[in-house]
Motif scaffolding. Structure first.
Motif, mmCIF file in Angstrom:
data_model
loop_
_atom_site.group_PDB
_atom_site.id
_atom_site.type_symbol
_atom_site.label_atom_id
_atom_site.label_comp_id
_atom_site.label_asym_id
_atom_site.label_seq_id
_atom_site.Cartn_x
_atom_site.Cartn_y
_atom_site.Cartn_z
ATOM 1 N N LEU A 1 -6.271 -4.264 -7.386
ATOM 2 C CA LEU A 1 -5.006 -3.865 -7.850
ATOM 3 C C LEU A 1 -4.768 -4.248 -9.421
ATOM 4 O O LEU A 1 -4.368 -3.817 -10.321
ATOM 5 C CB LEU A 1 -3.670 -4.292 -7.028
ATOM 6 C CG LEU A 1 -2.366 -3.421 -7.359
ATOM 7 C CD1 LEU A 1 -2.764 -1.845 -6.964
ATOM 8 C CD2 LEU A 1 -1.494 -3.814 -6.166
ATOM 9 N N GLY B 1 -4.178 13.350 1.415
ATOM 10 C CA GLY B 1 -3.681 14.355 0.493
ATOM 11 C C GLY B 1 -4.140 13.874 -0.948
ATOM 12 O O GLY B 1 -3.177 13.922 -2.000
ATOM 13 N N TRP B 2 -5.056 13.110 -1.160
ATOM 14 C CA TRP B 2 -5.509 12.530 -2.503
ATOM 15 C C TRP B 2 -5.777 13.553 -3.290
ATOM 16 O O TRP B 2 -5.391 13.428 -4.492
ATOM 17 C CB TRP B 2 -6.632 11.485 -2.340
ATOM 18 C CG TRP B 2 -6.693 10.635 -3.257
ATOM 19 C CD1 TRP B 2 -7.518 10.489 -4.542
ATOM 20 C CD2 TRP B 2 -5.917 9.326 -3.334
ATOM 21 N NE1 TRP B 2 -7.266 9.249 -5.064
ATOM 22 C CE2 TRP B 2 -6.207 8.703 -4.665
ATOM 23 C CE3 TRP B 2 -4.745 8.951 -2.684
ATOM 24 C CZ2 TRP B 2 -5.700 7.470 -4.746
ATOM 25 C CZ3 TRP B 2 -4.295 7.634 -2.772
ATOM 26 C CH2 TRP B 2 -4.598 6.964 -4.066
ATOM 27 N N ALA C 1 0.870 -1.264 0.111
ATOM 28 C CA ALA C 1 0.017 -0.056 0.076
ATOM 29 C C ALA C 1 0.773 1.032 0.141
ATOM 30 O O ALA C 1 0.810 2.207 -0.814
ATOM 31 C CB ALA C 1 -0.841 0.057 1.209
ATOM 32 N N GLU D 1 -6.236 2.561 -7.036
ATOM 33 C CA GLU D 1 -5.473 2.853 -5.849
ATOM 34 C C GLU D 1 -6.013 3.473 -4.829
ATOM 35 O O GLU D 1 -5.698 3.063 -3.590
ATOM 36 C CB GLU D 1 -4.418 4.010 -6.519
ATOM 37 C CG GLU D 1 -3.122 3.661 -7.566
ATOM 38 C CD GLU D 1 -3.746 3.730 -9.031
ATOM 39 O OE1 GLU D 1 -5.168 4.009 -8.851
ATOM 40 O OE2 GLU D 1 -3.120 3.606 -9.880
ATOM 41 N N VAL E 1 2.025 1.873 -3.366
ATOM 42 C CA VAL E 1 1.070 2.459 -4.548
ATOM 43 C C VAL E 1 0.722 3.767 -4.151
ATOM 44 O O VAL E 1 0.671 4.703 -5.052
ATOM 45 C CB VAL E 1 -0.349 1.477 -4.243
ATOM 46 C CG1 VAL E 1 -1.289 2.124 -4.623
ATOM 47 C CG2 VAL E 1 0.012 0.196 -4.783
ATOM 48 N N VAL F 1 1.417 7.262 -6.386
ATOM 49 C CA VAL F 1 0.132 8.113 -6.587
ATOM 50 C C VAL F 1 0.627 9.668 -6.378
ATOM 51 O O VAL F 1 0.590 10.581 -7.210
ATOM 52 C CB VAL F 1 -1.029 7.787 -5.903
ATOM 53 C CG1 VAL F 1 -2.100 8.969 -5.972
ATOM 54 C CG2 VAL F 1 -1.514 6.638 -6.370
ATOM 55 N N LEU F 2 1.524 9.751 -5.147
ATOM 56 C CA LEU F 2 1.847 11.075 -4.972
ATOM 57 C C LEU F 2 2.764 11.561 -5.912
ATOM 58 O O LEU F 2 2.980 12.840 -6.156
ATOM 59 C CB LEU F 2 2.350 11.077 -3.305
ATOM 60 C CG LEU F 2 0.888 10.977 -2.370
ATOM 61 C CD1 LEU F 2 1.913 11.170 -0.738
ATOM 62 C CD2 LEU F 2 0.069 12.024 -2.462
ATOM 63 N N VAL G 1 -7.380 0.541 -2.987
ATOM 64 C CA VAL G 1 -6.455 -0.443 -2.474
ATOM 65 C C VAL G 1 -6.101 0.179 -1.340
ATOM 66 O O VAL G 1 -5.781 -0.381 -0.284
ATOM 67 C CB VAL G 1 -5.161 -0.481 -3.599
ATOM 68 C CG1 VAL G 1 -4.105 -1.146 -2.787
ATOM 69 C CG2 VAL G 1 -5.458 -1.276 -4.687
ATOM 70 N N LEU G 2 -5.729 1.457 -1.256
ATOM 71 C CA LEU G 2 -5.317 1.900 0.062
ATOM 72 C C LEU G 2 -6.404 1.946 1.204
ATOM 73 O O LEU G 2 -6.189 1.543 2.617
ATOM 74 C CB LEU G 2 -4.931 3.371 0.038
ATOM 75 C CG LEU G 2 -3.642 3.622 -0.945
ATOM 76 C CD1 LEU G 2 -3.231 4.941 -0.733
ATOM 77 C CD2 LEU G 2 -2.817 2.726 -0.449
ATOM 78 N N TYR H 1 -7.395 8.895 -8.698
ATOM 79 C CA TYR H 1 -7.029 7.555 -9.082
ATOM 80 C C TYR H 1 -7.644 6.449 -8.317
ATOM 81 O O TYR H 1 -7.731 6.591 -7.120
ATOM 82 C CB TYR H 1 -5.490 7.278 -8.376
ATOM 83 C CG TYR H 1 -4.198 8.064 -9.157
ATOM 84 C CD1 TYR H 1 -3.467 7.665 -10.244
ATOM 85 C CD2 TYR H 1 -4.189 9.628 -8.805
ATOM 86 C CE1 TYR H 1 -2.652 8.436 -10.910
ATOM 87 C CE2 TYR H 1 -2.951 10.282 -9.651
ATOM 88 C CZ TYR H 1 -2.396 9.670 -10.430
ATOM 89 O OH TYR H 1 -1.443 10.324 -11.044
ATOM 90 N N VAL I 1 -1.696 9.157 2.893
ATOM 91 C CA VAL I 1 -1.615 9.207 1.385
ATOM 92 C C VAL I 1 -3.348 9.619 1.022
ATOM 93 O O VAL I 1 -3.470 10.531 0.125
ATOM 94 C CB VAL I 1 -1.173 7.996 0.786
ATOM 95 C CG1 VAL I 1 -1.275 8.538 -0.883
ATOM 96 C CG2 VAL I 1 0.215 7.677 1.148
ATOM 97 N N LYS J 1 -4.322 16.196 -4.884
ATOM 98 C CA LYS J 1 -3.003 16.584 -5.040
ATOM 99 C C LYS J 1 -2.773 18.097 -5.429
ATOM 100 O O LYS J 1 -1.622 18.701 -5.107
ATOM 101 C CB LYS J 1 -2.090 15.694 -6.330
ATOM 102 C CG LYS J 1 -1.771 14.483 -5.552
ATOM 103 C CD LYS J 1 -1.490 13.442 -6.528
ATOM 104 C CE LYS J 1 -0.193 13.840 -7.443
ATOM 105 N NZ LYS J 1 0.057 12.717 -8.461
ATOM 106 N N HIS J 2 -3.741 18.690 -6.239
ATOM 107 C CA HIS J 2 -3.562 20.037 -6.729
ATOM 108 C C HIS J 2 -4.240 20.977 -5.607
ATOM 109 O O HIS J 2 -4.038 22.196 -5.864
ATOM 110 C CB HIS J 2 -4.176 20.030 -7.999
ATOM 111 C CG HIS J 2 -3.378 19.212 -8.854
ATOM 112 N ND1 HIS J 2 -2.014 19.050 -9.340
ATOM 113 C CD2 HIS J 2 -4.117 18.083 -9.554
ATOM 114 C CE1 HIS J 2 -2.045 18.157 -10.151
ATOM 115 N NE2 HIS J 2 -2.881 17.481 -10.286
#
Lengths: 168, 485
Positions: free
Chosen positions: B24, B145-146, A156, B105, A159, A163-164, B108-109, B102, B142, B148-149
């Motif tokens: 995935l 912060g998905w 994880a 992903e 992945v 992405v980041l 998955v997270l 995404y 993560v 990103k912009h």
């Protein structure tokens, strides 16, 4: 036993001096290299305690991976690598020093209170406990659940990092 | 010699792990953006099947010398986490899909974090608990912060990451001291050690461990990351953080206190008392002043966390399992209420395009269905009968009166005062929804809400009404959780 005592104190003093170097250094690359000395000292201490596997893991992960990652990070973020007086200083360093000394005092007092006077008796049993084969058996017998969970966690993390880091 | 592994006991974890890998792979080989989401939802529901078969079997399975235990407690909470995870998926489908993030992903997270939660319900030693706790938290760094912009989302992720790593380090240091003293990481052995005479270092070790947990469950004074992270993260992730991930921290805390530190009451009771009192008071007072609904719910969830800590803090003086039951029942009900509230926030934000409370003015006239459910969730959080929230508060106060010591009663009084304060800001939002003039610019006839979002809201409303009217259902779950299997 006195050889071990001497080795312990030599390592301990070197580690403490290098640790002060980490926070005192004005150059961030020098700080990272001082950190290598501290971490290598910790690895040597593990060997003195007959924990050979942990010692080598310390070398592989901390010196091999973490510090190299630091250096890559410094390189990729184009952090200033020249001596820059004041740039790495923090206004709160005296407050930080007081807190650090307080925590140090409390922990020393409590650790001496709890473990003072106890001795580690070196024996073949202790040495075999630190062997890689023993640790490996434990990981796959007793700690197999955390081991498997960590592997999913690393997947994880991989992945998430992709992405980041990806440009879109 | 190979250890005997009872695969039935691991079946929920195995199904979920297979699902993660399947999502995935599906994301890799198909362009169908809906397929990963479908597999994820199906996998979460599929993991519930072995939970049911294990429950029917009813046998307590203890593996690896008591480090991993499947008992009624772990089954009840595994079931809760899987349902909460499923509802989060329902909230995420369109939010993530429409933002063109995404998708594969993301699931998955989310599922990996969920895997950490179901492992933590069964984990009974420090190493498993720590690894499971990190598996819950690291993917959510993560996820926060998905977007990103969006700089707010970046800030949310970074703050959460730095605080999370710091708290893990503190907790791990505490755990290493516990191990050094007790010579074992298994909670049963730590329990034995704590029953005897312990040096002062043990109290410090317990303190450091609990401080780590306090960060994870965002208890005051370790809460300052929560409002910023909740506001900046995508709202479905916020719902997940405030319910599932927070409950994960509480479950670990409950396990470690109940099965590990319990005999050494002086070391953990004062800490939890202070955390509970401070979280309730500061959380509620800060929530009163918020103008953003997500920040208000962030502070409200800090305060609700304080309420969950109340029975834990007095558990040492309560006979039997009443205090532990109160914690589990509160977590179950809190999960339904808060997931519902965030679902309503997402639904409302689709119409108002804003998270400001002032923009919700008159929302009840333009969108009555959402507003009714929103009001149900808010009143339930305030603890008004006949909605489920009253029962959560009731079991909490019952634990306090069972304890019947001065400190417990003082804590009960603080909780009572806070329940009144909380009523003000929850009802303030409800008043906005129904009695204020509609603000300009709110779309009256927006496109239909996504099915997943409506289903999530409907489901949570139903749970809150049913449990509120017929609380024996969750009370029985609480009892079952602490029965000896």
């Amino acid at each position: 036993m006195w050889e071990q005592q001497v080795a312990f104190w030599v390592l301990a003093v070197a580690m403490a001096a290098a640790a002060i170097g980490v926070v005192r250094s004005r150059n961030i690359v020098h700080a990272a290299l001082f950190l290598v000395v501290v971490l290598a000292g910790a690895a040597a201490q593990y060997i003195l305690l007959a924990a050979e596997f942990v010692a080598w893991v310390q070398v592989l992960i901390y010196i091999g991976a973490v510090v190299v990652l630091f250096l890559f990070g410094i390189m990729l973020t184009r952090a200033p690598m020249h001596d820059d007086a004041g740039a790495l200083d923090n206004d709160q360093r005296w407050g930080g020093l007081v807190v650090a000394l307080f925590v140090l005092g409390v922990l020393i007092a409590l650790l001496v209170n709890a473990f003072g006077g106890k001795k580690i008796h070196f024996s073949n049993a202790l040495v075999s406990l630190g062997r890689t084969s023993h640790v490996g058996t434990d990981i796959f017998r007793v700690f197999v659940v955390p081991f498997e969970v960590v592997s999913m966690l690393l997947l994880a993390a991989l992945v998430g990092a992709v992405v980041l880091a990806r440009k879109d | 010699m190979n250890p005997h592994v009872d695969f039935h006991a691991f079946a929920p974890e195995i199904v979920l792990t297979v699902t993660i890998v399947a999502v995935l792979i599906a994301d890799l080989f198909t362009d169908d953006s809906k397929l990963p989401a479908r597999i994820a939802a199906l996998g979460v529901l599929g993991s519930l099947v072995p939970v049911l078969t294990l429950a029917v079997d009813g046998q307590t399975r203890s593996l690896f010398g008591g480090a991993f235990v499947v008992d009624p407690f772990s089954l009840v909470l595994t079931g809760f986490f899987l349902v909460a995870g499923y509802v989060t998926l329902l909230l995420s489908f369109d939010y993530i899909g429409e933002g063109d993030y995404y998708q594969g992903e993301f699931y998955v997270l989310l599922l990996t974090s969920l895997l950490g939660m179901i492992v933590i319900s069964s984990a009974r030693d420090l190493i498993s608990i720590f690894v499971a706790l990190e598996t819950i938290t690291i993917p959510t760094f993560v996820l926060a912060g998905w977007r990103k912009h969006d700089t707010k989302s970046n800030e949310a992720s970074l703050k959460y990451f730095l605080i999370g790593v710091l708290s893990s380090a503190v907790m791990l240091y505490g755990m290493s001291l516990v191990f050094g003293l007790a010579n074992s990481t298994v909670l049963v052995d730590i329990h034995k050690y704590a029953s005897g005479h312990t040096p002062a270092l043990f109290a410090v070790a317990v303190f450091l461990t609990l401080v780590g947990f306090a960060f994870k469950v965002s208890a005051v004074p370790f809460h300052f990351w929560a409002p910023d992270t909740y506001e900046g993260a995508p709202t479905p992730v916020t719902a997940f953080l405030s319910v599932a991930s927070k409950a994960g921290g509480f479950v670990a805390l409950l396990t470690i206190v109940r099965l590990g530190f319990f005999p050494s009451g002086n070391s953990w009771q004062p800490i939890l008392w202070v955390l509970a009192a401070a979280s309730m008071t500061l959380g509620n007072l800060a929530a009163l002043r918020q103008t953003n609904i997500v920040r208000m719910l962030a502070y409200s969830s800090i305060a609700q966390g304080g309420f969950i800590l109340v029975p834990l803090a007095v558990a040492g003086d309560v006979r039997g399992n009443a205090a532990w039951q109160a914690v589990v029942i509160y977590i179950l009900i809190y999960g339904a209420m808060n997931l519902g509230a965030f679902a309503a926030v997402i639904a409302a934000a689709r119409r108002t395009r804003s998270a400001e409370i002032s923009r919700l003015a008159g929302f009840g006239r333009t969108n009555p269905a959402i507003a009714v459910m929103f009001s149900v969730f808010l009143f339930s959080l305030a603890g008004i009968p006949p909605l489920a929230g009253w029962f959560a508060k009731f079991v909490m106060f019952r634990a306090v009166f069972d304890a019947n010591t001065t400190v417990a009663v003082v804590l009960g009084v603080i909780a009572a005062v806070n329940s009144v304060i909380a009523f003000f800001y929850y009802s303030g939002v409800v008043r906005r929804l129904w009695f204020d003039e509609p603000a300009a610019g709110v779309e009256l006839s927006s496109p239909r809400l996504p099915v997943g979002l409506s289903a999530a809201m409907g489901l949570m409303t139903a749970v809150i009404l049913v449990v509120g009217v017929y609380p024996q259902f969750f009370a029985r779950l609480g009892e079952i959780a602490f029965q000896r299997g």
